[in-house]
Write an enzyme that holds these catalytic residues in place. Structure first.
Site, PDB file in Angstrom:
ATOM      1  N   ASP A 228      37.686-104.830  34.885  1.00 18.57           N
ATOM      2  CA  ASP A 228      38.048-103.497  35.354  1.00 18.57           C
ATOM      3  C   ASP A 228      39.143-103.004  34.396  1.00 18.57           C
ATOM      4  O   ASP A 228      39.804-103.801  33.710  1.00 18.57           O
ATOM      5  CB  ASP A 228      38.523-103.523  36.816  1.00 18.57           C
ATOM      6  CG  ASP A 228      38.483-102.119  37.437  1.00 18.57           C
ATOM      7  OD1 ASP A 228      38.374-101.130  36.681  1.00 18.57           O
ATOM      8  OD2 ASP A 228      38.568-102.003  38.676  1.00 18.57           O
TER       9      ASP A 228
HETATM   10  C1  BGC Z   1      38.113 -98.507  38.686  1.00 17.39           C
HETATM   11  C2  BGC Z   1      36.705 -98.822  38.216  1.00 17.39           C
HETATM   12  C3  BGC Z   1      36.302 -97.868  37.134  1.00 17.39           C
HETATM   13  C4  BGC Z   1      37.309 -97.942  35.991  1.00 17.39           C
HETATM   14  C5  BGC Z   1      37.005 -97.007  34.843  1.00 17.39           C
HETATM   15  C6  BGC Z   1      39.109 -98.340  37.558  1.00 17.39           C
HETATM   16  O1  BGC Z   1      40.256 -97.691  38.035  1.00 17.39           O
HETATM   17  O2  BGC Z   1      38.559 -99.511  39.565  1.00 17.39           O
HETATM   18  O3  BGC Z   1      35.824 -98.758  39.294  1.00 17.39           O
HETATM   19  O4  BGC Z   1      35.009 -98.147  36.694  1.00 17.39           O
HETATM   20  O5  BGC Z   1      38.587 -97.576  36.498  1.00 17.39           O
HETATM   21  O6  BGC Z   1      37.236 -95.679  35.192  1.00 17.39           O
END
Ligand code: BGC
Length: 763
Positions: A228
C-alpha cells in the site's frame, strides 16, 4: 533477464519511480528494455491522475465512470454483474494506459464504524471472496491486472499505519484470510496489495509468514505483492518477506537502503532477484494484456472503440448495477412501487445533491452524475414537488434566508408532504462523516434529518425513506416508516436507478451483505474497537457480523442477507447430497407474485454438535436467479468440502468434522425456508499423544480411542464398579495421560498410558 541486471537496476525495479509508475530500465547490450507500467485506483472506477498525484483523493483525476462502490455492488450478490463492471473499469484503465487497477478491496467489515467500509464488500468471507473473485476476473478479462487489497486484517482506519490487529489463528484463517484465499485461488489476481497495519505485531508489508508462507506457499499465489502507498518502513525486511514492489517513489531512499543491505549481507541478493523477477513478469503480463485486452474489448463491447459510446454503455451498466444493488428493507402495505400518476413530494437535499461515492483514494471524477429528483421528475406522470428539508454541512440549500434555518426547512418539507399522495425522503450521512483515514464514532444519522422525518411522517404517513451512506446507520424510525430503500452509495447513475426502483421499472433485489444492528453497543467489536496504544484485540474471535448476533440470539434491525422484492418467492424440494467433493444442493424456487424478479438464494450450514465453538450458521453458497411471474426453477448450489472445514489450531490446518451437518436454504440468514441434514465422514486427524494429552484426546484418536473404549467396557461389565463405562469416561475425560497412575479397575495405569502414547508417535 534478472541475471543481466546490475544491483542498482534491480533496486530500481522493485521501487516506484513516480507516484503511480514503476521504473523503466533502458536497453543495454543484449538486455532488452524493460518499460515502466502504471498503476491506478480503483476499485469502483478509475482514478488516473495526470497532474498532481496523491493517495487520498485530494487532487483531480481524469473523468471515468463511477460504478457503485463495493458496499452497494456487493449487495447485488451477482457474480456476472461484478464481472461486467470489472471489465468496464479495465477498459477505461487500458484506454488511459493503466496496467493495474488497485482493487477490489475485500477487508471484512468487522465494525460498522470503519471509515472505509463503503469500499469493502461484506462482513462475510464467502460473499467478499466470491464478489472479489468476480471483479478480479472481470478486470483481468480485459488485459489489466487487479490488486486484491488490503492484505490483511485491515479493518479500521484509526491508527491504520501502525496498529497491530491482534487476532487468534481461527478468526484470522476463517474470517479475515478466507475471502482472500478464495479470490486468490479462483481468480489468480496479478497482484495483491499488502496492508498498512501490523498483524500480531508484525507489519503486513514485512510479514514473511503472510506474504510468503500463506500467500505463496499455502495458496500457490504466483503474482506480485505491491505495498500500500507508503506502507513500507524497512525495505530490506519487506523484500526478505516477499514484498516485491514498493509504492510510491521514495526519491531514491529505498534503493539506497536495498544496496546497503545487500552489500552488508543483511539482505540476500536472491531475495531481491526473486522480487525483481516478479516485477518483470508483471510488466510482461501488462504488455501482453494491452494487446489481448483490446481484442477482448472488441469482442465484448462493440462500443468500446468510440469513447463517447463507451461512456454511454458504461453509464447504462452503472445504472443496471445500481438498480441491482439497492436493498428494499421494508415495504409495508406495498407503498412501493409508486403509482405513476401519484403526486410525489421529493424531500431531502440528497435527492438533489446525491452522495454516490466515498472519500479517499477511491474517489473518482465521474463522467456525469444523475440526481434522483430530476430522474423522478422525468419518469413520474403525476406532479412532483421538491423540498430540501435540511442543509448539507457547509452549504446553503437554496440561498434563500428562511430556508437555511432548520425549522423553516422542516416546515416547508412537511407542507410539501401534506399536499402530495406520497413523500419520498432522502436521508443519509454527509460526505464529511465517513472517509478513508478515519473511523466514525457512532452510527447515527444527523439529528436534524431525524427531526425532518418526524415532521414529514406527521404530515403524511405514506412516506418512503431512501438512504445514502457508506457505513451502516442506526434506523430508529424503522418501525414507524412503511417503506425503506437502502441505496447505500450507488455511483454516478444512482439517480435514475433510484427512480427505476421507486416506480417499479426495476424490481429491488439487493441483499444485505452486513447486519444492520439496533445499536452500536450490540455490535461484535464494540468493546475492542478501535483499540489503544497501537494494538486492537479481535476479542470477538470468529463471531463477526451475523455469526455474533445469531450466536447471542440478539434482535437486529435487519439481518444479513435480507432484502425484499416487489414479488414473492417460494422454496420447495430441498435435496442435499454429500460426496467426497462436498455438498450438492438442489432446491426449487418459484416466483409466486405478479411481476418478474430476482431472488438471491442463500445456503447456510452449521454443525450443532461441533467440538469447537461455532456460530449457529454460516453462509456456504448463494445463487442469483431471475424468474418471470409464476416461473419455477431448480437452483443448484455446491459447497466444496473444504468450505465446511474449520481451522484446527492443533493441526495448524483445516479439518472437516464428521457427523451431522445441517443445511438450510432461504431468503436471508433469518428467513430460512427449508432445512435438512447430512452425515459427513470425518477428516482423519491423528495427532500424536503426549503426557499432556487428556483421556478425551486419546479417545478421539483413531488408534487409541477404540482400545480405551473396549477396555473400559470390559471393566465396567466385569466388576464392582458403580459406574457404567460412559459414566466413568465423563468423569475421567479431562485427565492428562501423564498423571494417570491407576483408575480403579479400569485397567488404565501409568504403564498403559505410556503404551498408548507410544502407539501414536509418528515414525
Ligand atoms: C489506500 C489504497 C490505495 C492507495 C493508492 C492508499 O491510501 O489505502 O487503497 O490504493 O492509497 O491511492
Amino acid at each position: 533477464m534478472v541475471a543481466g541486471l546490475s544491483l542498482e537496476q534491480k533496486a530500481d525495479l522493485v521501487t516506484g519511480d513516480t507516484f503511480w509508475t514503476t521504473a523503466g530500465i533502458p536497453r543495454s547490450g543484449r538486455a532488452p528494455e524493460i518499460p515502466s507500467i502504471m498503476l491506478a485506483d480503483g476499485p469502483h472506477g478509475l482514478r488516473r491522475q495526470v497532474a498532481a498525484a496523491d493517495h487520498l483523493g485530494l487532487e483531480q483525476s481524469v473523468p471515468a465512470t463511477c460504478f457503485p462502490p463495493a458496499v452497494a455492488l456487493g449487495s447485488a450478490f451477482d457474480r456476472d454483474l461484478a464481472h461486467r463492471v470489472g471489465a468496464a473499469i479495465a477498459s477505461e484503465a487500458r484506454a488511459e494506459g493503466v496496467g493495474v487497477v488497485l482493487g477490489p478491496g475485500l477487508n471484512i467489515k468487522r465494525s460498522p464504524l470503519c471509515g472505509r467500509n463503503f469500499e469493502y464488500l461484506s462482513e462475510d468471507p464467502l460473499v467478499s471472496g466470491e464478489m472479489a473473485a468476480a471483479l478480479t476476473q472481470g478486470i483481468q478479462s480485459r488485459g489489466v491486472g487487479a490488486s486484491l487489497k488490503h492484505f490483511a486484517a485491515n479493518n479500521q482506519e484509526h491508527d491504520r499505519m501502525r496498529s497491530s490487529s491482534d487476532v487468534d489463528a481461527r478468526p484470522l484463517r476463517e474470517i479475515y484470510l478466507r475471502g482472500f484465499e478464495r479470490a486468490v485461488k479462483q481468480a489468480r489476481p496479478w497482484t495483491v496489495m499488502s496492508a498498512y497495519n501490523r498483524i500480531n505485531g508484525v507489519s503486513a508489508s514485512e510479514n514473511r509468514w503472510l506474504l510468503t508462507e500463506v500467500l505463496r506457499e499455502d495458496w500457490s499465489f504466483e503474482g506480485l505483492v505491491v505495498s500500500d502507498w507508503f506502507a513500507v518502513a524497512d525495505r530490506a525486511q519487506a523484500l526478505q518477506a516477499g514484498l516485491d514492489l514498493e509504492m510510491p517513489t521514495t526519491g531514491g531512499v529505498s534503493q539506497q537502503h536495498v544496496l546497503e543491505a545487500v552489500r552488508s549481507g543483511e539482505l540476500e541478493e536472491t531475495a531481491l532477484d526473486d522480487c525483481a523477477e516478479r516485477v518483470i513478469r508483471l510488466i510482461q503480463q501488462v504488455l501482453r494484456g494491452a494487446e489481448a485486452g483490446a481484442e477482448a474489448d472488441d469482442a465484448g463491447s462493440p462500443a468500446s472503440a468510440d469513447a463517447a459510446a463507451s461512456a454511454g454503455a458504461h453509464h447504462e451498466l452503472a445504472r443496471e448495477a445500481a438498480a441491482r444493488s439497492a436493498v428494499l428493507l421494508k415495504n409495508e402495505g406495498q407503498l412501493l412501487p409508486l403509482h405513476p400518476q401519484s403526486s410525489v413530494a421529493v424531500i431531502g437535499e440528497f435527492a438533489r445533491r446525491p452522495r454516490f461515492q466515498g472519500a479517499g483514494s477511491s474517489q473518482i471524477n465521474p463522467i456525469r452524475v444523475e440526481d434522483a429528483y430530476s430522474a423522478i421528475a422525468e419518469v413520474a406522470e403525476g406532479p412532483v414537488s421538491f423540498a430540501p428539508g435540511f442543509a448539507l454541512p457547509g452549504e446553503e440549500p437554496d440561498g434563500s434566508p428562511e430556508e437555511s434555518d432548520p425549522a423553516g426547512l422542516r416546515e416547508e418539507a412537511a407542507e410539501a408532504a401534506s399536499s402530495a399522495d406520497v413523500a419520498v425522503v432522502f436521508l443519509g450521512l454527509p460526505a464529511e462523516e465517513e472517509s478513508e483515514g478515519f473511523d466514525r464514532a457512532h452510527l447515527d444519522l444527523p439529528a436534524e434529518q431525524l427531526e425532518l422525518l418526524d415532521a414529514v411522517l406527521a404530515a403524511n404517513p405514506s412516506t418512503a425513506v431512501v438512504l445514502s451512506h457508506g457505513g451502516v446507520v442506526a434506523l430508529p424510525f424503522a418501525h414507524r416508516v412503511p417503506a425503506i430503500l437502502d441505496a447505500w452509495l450507488l455511483g454516478q447513475a444512482g439517480g435514475s436507478a433510484t427512480a427505476d426502483l421507486l416506480f417499479g421499472a426495476a424490481n429491488p433485489s439487493g441483499r444485505l451483505t452486513e447486519t444492520i444492528p439496533l445499536r452500536l453497543a450490540d455490535t461484535p467489536a464494540y468493546l475492542d474497537f478501535p483499540g489503544e496504544h497501537g494494538h486492537v484485540r479481535y476479542g470477538e474471535g470468529i463471531f463477526v457480523g451475523y455469526r455474533w448476533y445469531d450466536a447471542r440470539q440478539m434482535e437486529v434491525a435487519f439481518p444479513f442477507g435480507h432484502g425484499l422484492s416487489y414479488t414473492q418467492f417460494e422454496y420447495a424440494d430441498l435435496q442435499v447430497e454429500a460426496d467426497d467433493a462436498g455438498l450438492q444442493l438442489r432446491v426449487t424456487v418459484t416466483n409466486t407474485g405478479e411481476r418478474s424478479g430476482r431472488e438471491v438464494v442463500q445456503a447456510y450450514a452449521s454443525r450443532p454438535e461441533s467440538s469447537v465453538a461455532r456460530p449457529p450458521r454460516e453462509l456456504k453458497a448463494f445463487a442469483s436467479v431471475e424468474l418471470a411471474a409464476g416461473e419455477s426453477q431448480a437452483v443448484e448450489l455446491s459447497v466444496p468440502r473444504q468450505d465446511l472445514a474449520h481451522w484446527d489450531i492443533r493441526l495448524e490446518d483445516w479439518a472437516v468434522e464428521g457427523g451431522r451437518h445441517v443445511v438450510a436454504v432461504g431468503a436471508s440468514s433469518r428467513d430460512l425456508r427449508l432445512e435438512t441434514s447430512v452425515e459427513l465422514p470425518e477428516d482423519e486427524i491423528a495427532l500424536p499423544l503426549s503426557e499432556e494429552s487428556t483421556l478425551d484426546d486419546a479417545l478421539a484418536h483413531p488408534v487409541t480411542g477404540p482400545m480405551i473404549r473396549s477396555q473400559l467396557e470390559q471393566a465396567a461389565g466385569a466388576d464392582t464398579s458403580v459406574f457404567s463405562a460412559e459414566g466413568t469416561l465423563r468423569m475421567m475425560k479431562s485427565f492428562p495421560l501423564g498423571r494417570i497412575s491407576s483408575f480403579g479397575n479400569s485397567g488404565l495405569d501409568a504403564q498403559k498410558a505410556q503404551e498408548l502414547i507410544a502407539l501414536t508417535q509418528k515414525d
